[in-house]
Design an enzyme around this catalytic site. Structure first.
Site, short mmCIF file in Angstrom:
data_model
loop_
_atom_site.label_atom_id
_atom_site.label_comp_id
_atom_site.label_asym_id
_atom_site.label_seq_id
_atom_site.Cartn_x
_atom_site.Cartn_y
_atom_site.Cartn_z
N ASP A 52 -7.63 9.26 3.52
CA ASP A 52 -7.99 8.33 4.59
C ASP A 52 -7.08 8.49 5.79
O ASP A 52 -6.10 9.23 5.76
CB ASP A 52 -7.90 6.89 4.08
N TYR A 110 -0.87 10.78 -6.97
CA TYR A 110 -0.51 10.19 -5.68
C TYR A 110 0.88 9.57 -5.77
O TYR A 110 1.30 9.08 -6.83
CB TYR A 110 -1.50 9.11 -5.27
#
Length: 264
Positions: A52, A110
């Site tokens: 994003d 992540y």
């Protein structure tokens, strides 16, 4: 025509995200433009995961097709010469036609970086999320363990999630503190849209004492994202690794948190 794969790192602050969008600056757009300038070919790239806006990557993996004959060194140096300073090609290799940067991946990891201090970080403010209230890291660790394993993560998906199934497998969640920085690493078979940020946001609320250690279990039971209203800031999020079956011979990215800590 041959298929190549490339490892890319980038800072996401100046971009709308990975995916190309009309009239908005994206990372994909810059990489494809650099490939065109270097090769003279209009090359379409396919990534492991569409990050994003403002999300960073220590390792993003892409693949593409080309007729150009160049050494791997020439690809790296040539394409990087046309890229902005905050995007970098780390490696390029030839891969089997069956390889796909996204669909061949068996796991992703992540990293989320929290600056937990009464004052904001002047140097790293663009690369971490500032939380001014002291967080209870032990409560965060206990709550995080409720998410390990295979679950329906509907409560943690974003409103734009289009995945066919909301079941995912989380292999581990590691939470470490170094000075005033808290590092959260999550490895899973894959992630739903905004899943990582929503997990972190709720862990932060637990760390603040605004939610109990059982809050994660409640969210898993509810299976409804309207209850999970806490989403962490994207600037603290890093795609830190992508894993593939060994037979694809994708270069291993030996990211070690202890080396990352040396920066701080």
């Amino acid at each position: 025509m041959k298929k190549l794969a490339a490892g890319i790192s980038y800072q996401g602050n100046n971009y709308c995200g990975w995916q190309s969008q009309k009239n908005i600056i994206s990372i994909q757009e810059y990489v494809e433009l650099a490939l065109f300038k270097f090769s003279g070919e209009k090359i379409k790239i396919y990534c492991a995961g569409r990050t994003d806006a403002k999300v960073h990557a220590l390792l993003q993996v892409v693949h593409f097709y080309t007729d150009i004959k160049r050494s791997y060194r020439q690809w790296i140096l040539g394409v990087n010469s046309y890229l902005p300073y905050d995007i970098s090609i780390m490696w390029v290799i030839k891969v089997h036609n069956n390889f796909h940067a996204r669909y061949s991946a068996i796991a992703k990891k992540y990293l989320y970086l929290i600056h937990n201090n009464i004052s904001r970080s002047g140097i790293f403010r663009k690369y971490c999320f500032n939380v001014f209230i002291s967080l209870n890291i032990n409560d965060m660790k206990k709550a995080a363990q409720k998410l390990i394993g295979k679950h329906d993560f509907s409560s943690f998906k974003g409103s734009e999630c289009q995945s066919k199934t909301t079941y995912r497998v989380i292999y581990y969640i590691r939470i470490n503190k170094y000075k005033e920085y808290i590092f959260v690493e999550i490895k899973a078979n894959s992630f739903l849209n905004h899943m990582m940020r929503n997990i972190i946001g709720n862990l932060i609320e637990i760390g603040k004492g605004k939610k109990s250690k059982e809050w994660m279990s409640e969210l898993l039971f509810l299976k409804n994202n309207k209850f999970s209203i806490f989403s962490a800031d994207p600037k603290g999020l890093y795609l830190s690794n992508v894993y593939y079956p060994f037979y694809f011979n994708i270069p291993k990215f030996n990211f070690k948190l202890k080396n990352f800590l040396k920066i701080f």
